[in-house]
Design a protein around this motif. Structure first.
Motif, mmCIF file in Angstrom:
data_model
loop_
_atom_site.group_PDB
_atom_site.id
_atom_site.type_symbol
_atom_site.label_atom_id
_atom_site.label_comp_id
_atom_site.label_asym_id
_atom_site.label_seq_id
_atom_site.Cartn_x
_atom_site.Cartn_y
_atom_site.Cartn_z
ATOM 1 N N PRO A 176 43.907 -55.551 49.326
ATOM 2 C CA PRO A 176 44.264 -54.445 48.943
ATOM 3 C C PRO A 176 43.155 -53.383 48.764
ATOM 4 O O PRO A 176 43.408 -54.373 47.509
ATOM 5 C CB PRO A 176 46.106 -54.841 49.076
ATOM 6 C CG PRO A 176 45.359 -56.430 48.224
ATOM 7 C CD PRO A 176 44.712 -56.785 49.149
ATOM 8 N N PRO A 177 43.973 -52.459 47.614
ATOM 9 C CA PRO A 177 43.214 -51.050 47.387
ATOM 10 C C PRO A 177 43.385 -52.241 46.455
ATOM 11 O O PRO A 177 44.122 -52.237 45.317
ATOM 12 C CB PRO A 177 42.977 -49.912 48.053
ATOM 13 C CG PRO A 177 43.565 -50.187 48.750
ATOM 14 C CD PRO A 177 44.208 -51.338 49.258
ATOM 15 N N GLY A 178 42.115 -52.320 45.086
ATOM 16 C CA GLY A 178 42.252 -52.675 43.309
ATOM 17 C C GLY A 178 41.034 -52.680 43.146
ATOM 18 O O GLY A 178 40.170 -52.188 43.615
ATOM 19 N N ARG A 179 41.607 -52.768 41.454
ATOM 20 C CA ARG A 179 40.659 -52.975 41.035
ATOM 21 C C ARG A 179 39.614 -54.337 40.503
ATOM 22 O O ARG A 179 39.074 -54.715 39.784
ATOM 23 C CB ARG A 179 40.793 -52.768 39.384
ATOM 24 C CG ARG A 179 41.165 -50.952 39.358
ATOM 25 C CD ARG A 179 40.897 -50.259 38.513
ATOM 26 N NE ARG A 179 40.719 -49.156 38.924
ATOM 27 C CZ ARG A 179 40.989 -47.788 37.815
ATOM 28 N NH1 ARG A 179 40.188 -48.029 36.303
ATOM 29 N NH2 ARG A 179 40.465 -46.432 37.771
ATOM 30 N N GLY A 180 40.441 -55.543 40.327
ATOM 31 C CA GLY A 180 39.972 -56.787 40.492
ATOM 32 C C GLY A 180 40.908 -57.760 39.557
ATOM 33 O O GLY A 180 41.665 -56.294 38.705
ATOM 34 N N ARG A 181 40.133 -58.206 39.087
ATOM 35 C CA ARG A 181 40.629 -59.272 38.297
ATOM 36 C C ARG A 181 39.818 -58.714 36.551
ATOM 37 O O ARG A 181 38.716 -58.862 37.114
ATOM 38 C CB ARG A 181 40.481 -60.436 37.675
ATOM 39 C CG ARG A 181 41.885 -61.015 38.752
ATOM 40 C CD ARG A 181 42.043 -62.368 39.072
ATOM 41 N NE ARG A 181 42.267 -63.422 37.352
ATOM 42 C CZ ARG A 181 42.625 -64.481 37.699
ATOM 43 N NH1 ARG A 181 43.242 -64.830 38.239
ATOM 44 N NH2 ARG A 181 43.043 -64.783 36.323
ATOM 45 N N ARG A 182 40.731 -58.956 35.435
ATOM 46 C CA ARG A 182 40.084 -59.178 34.555
ATOM 47 C C ARG A 182 40.646 -59.598 33.241
ATOM 48 O O ARG A 182 41.715 -59.118 32.279
ATOM 49 C CB ARG A 182 39.616 -57.433 33.773
ATOM 50 C CG ARG A 182 38.885 -57.418 31.956
ATOM 51 C CD ARG A 182 38.243 -55.734 32.725
ATOM 52 N NE ARG A 182 38.317 -55.601 30.536
ATOM 53 C CZ ARG A 182 38.060 -54.708 29.979
ATOM 54 N NH1 ARG A 182 37.749 -53.520 31.223
ATOM 55 N NH2 ARG A 182 38.636 -54.467 29.118
ATOM 56 N N ASP A 183 39.602 -60.836 33.049
ATOM 57 C CA ASP A 183 40.629 -61.732 32.014
ATOM 58 C C ASP A 183 40.665 -61.478 30.463
ATOM 59 O O ASP A 183 40.919 -62.400 29.908
ATOM 60 C CB ASP A 183 41.135 -63.316 32.460
ATOM 61 C CG ASP A 183 41.729 -63.148 33.854
ATOM 62 O OD1 ASP A 183 42.886 -63.343 33.701
ATOM 63 O OD2 ASP A 183 41.406 -62.874 34.861
ATOM 64 N N ALA A 184 38.827 -61.702 30.419
ATOM 65 C CA ALA A 184 38.324 -61.542 29.160
ATOM 66 C C ALA A 184 36.886 -60.902 29.404
ATOM 67 O O ALA A 184 36.539 -60.531 30.179
ATOM 68 C CB ALA A 184 38.574 -62.693 28.731
ATOM 69 N N VAL A 185 36.735 -60.462 28.044
ATOM 70 C CA VAL A 185 35.547 -59.769 28.018
ATOM 71 C C VAL A 185 34.674 -60.710 26.755
ATOM 72 O O VAL A 185 35.002 -60.418 25.761
ATOM 73 C CB VAL A 185 35.746 -58.039 27.313
ATOM 74 C CG1 VAL A 185 33.978 -57.833 26.997
ATOM 75 C CG2 VAL A 185 36.220 -57.190 28.099
#
Length: 391
Positions: A176-185
């Motif tokens: 579905p619509p979303g911004r995806g994962r972001r676990d670390a930079v």
């Protein structure tokens, strides 16, 4: 550990990821690097698989100076879709973590679909809000009260492609619509160049630069006099011939020798004077320590190599984060104030070259600090910690 690495852009955007892939391989992991087709030959034989992505978006960026924004956008939609599909095809073999350049747009979404951590590999500090400084894409006179809020503007960069990405998430990934994962930079930046802000969360790491060692058999030019390197990477500008003429006149006025890099920037070989040598590709980490100063466009990778070489710089920024690196190098005392390429003047460039040559001690001190860091080693450790099984 299987690591899928997805990057986008020119060589300066790919080489740090290749350096990390080499370090991951040496640590016993299984990295796969996905990048534009043209990068495959440059990074062949390094011991890890390279997956080709459609390079239409990269070719499109190179024509930005000659086409309207509307025409570019219309062309970009189809090109981006092909690149997304190529990246997803690579992911079919699975991964334990996805390390991605945000410019590729779909790394976080692919990680979500695979159910694995998504890690941004950042070459410029654009993705973690801080009160310490404004978004590096903004001018330096941004009011400090807006520093943290200014990072919301990063979302605007990908806004023209949001519908395309949302449709692709649904059609290809079934999400579905979303911004995806972001676990670390992981910031592939030296703390001596950009100190880690105290208000960054624990998930934001500063590892040091990710440098790739080049072959020792690289043929290097013979240098016998005060010599500056001049090259603008993949930047073309509106009039490469004018830029070349300006650079040559500045070299004459400064009374130095020059190594002029042709690059993708279109610097043209005219009837060169005896004190100017034109070259194609020579690894920066081998060449820069041999010259007395480095004149460049301000790309993050070139700035990093110049810093590590311990040589002073002159930055002539074109676009994006390049003005930021120009300002930062000046603040660190290793470069005079930046000279925007669009208004490049031979007299000013000559004066800046002379000023840069007087900053050799400051540049040498900074370079010595940066060379003590093990950026790829710290990045490998951070990824291992992130993927360590709990319990």
């Amino acid at each position: 550990m299987k690591i899928l690495m997805i990057t986008a852009g020119s060589r300066g955007d790919v080489q740090p990821y290749a350096a990390l892939a080499v370090a991951l391989r040496a640590a016993g992991h299984e990295p796969v690097l996905a990048a534009a087709t043209r990068s495959g030959e440059a990074f062949a034989g390094l011991g890890f698989p390279f997956a080709e992505l459609d390079e239409g978006p990269l070719a499109l960026a190179e024509s930005a100076a000659t086409e309207s924004k509307l025409a570019l956008y219309r062309k970009a939609k189809g090109m981006m879709g092909r690149m997304f599909d190529d990246a997803w095809a690579v992911a079919a073999d699975g991964a334990d973590v996805v390390v991605h350049h945000p410019g590729a747009l779909v790394g976080a979404h692919i990680a979500e679909r695979l159910g694995v951590p998504a890690v941004i590999g950042a070459l410029t500090p654009l993705y973690v809000p801080t009160q310490a400084f404004p978004l590096p894409l903004l001018p330096p006179w941004t009011p400090p009260a807006f520093n943290r809020a200014s990072y919301h503007l990063v979302d605007a960069i990908s806004l023209p492609f949001r519908k395309l990405v949302t449709r692709w998430r649904s059609d290809r990934l079934g999400l579905p619509p979303g911004r995806g994962r972001r676990d670390a930079v992981l910031h592939a930046i030296s703390e001596h160049v950009v100190p880690r802000p105290s208000d960054w969360p624990a998930s934001a790491h500063t590892t040091g630069y990710w440098f790739l060692e080049s072959p020792e058999d690289t043929e290097l030019p013979r240098i016998t006099a005060t010599t500056v390197y001049i090259g603008f990477g993949s930047m073309t500008g509106a009039d490469p011939a004018r830029t070349t003429a300006t650079v040559l006149e500045a070299v004459r006025l400064a009374g130095v020798h020059a190594i002029l890099a042709r690059g993708w920037g279109g610097l043209t070989p005219t009837d060169l004077p005896k004190n100017v040598t034109m070259i194609d590709q020579i690894p920066h980490e081998r060449l820069f320590p041999l010259v007395d100063a480095v004149v460049h466009h301000g790309g993050a990778g070139t700035a990093a190599a110049a810093v590590a070489s311990g040589r002073p710089q002159v930055l002539c920024p074109f676009i994006a984060d390049q003005p930021y690196w120009g300002r930062r190098m000046h603040e660190l005392g290793v470069a005079p104030p930046p000279l925007p390429e669009r208004a490049l003047d031979a007299g000013e460039l000559a004066a800046s070259i002379k000023e840069a040559l007087s900053r050799s001690q400051e540049a040498a001190r900074l370079g010595a600090l940066v060379r003590t860091e093990n950026g790829v080693g710290k990045a490998v450790h951070a990824l291992e910690q992130l993927c360590r099984p709990s319990g």
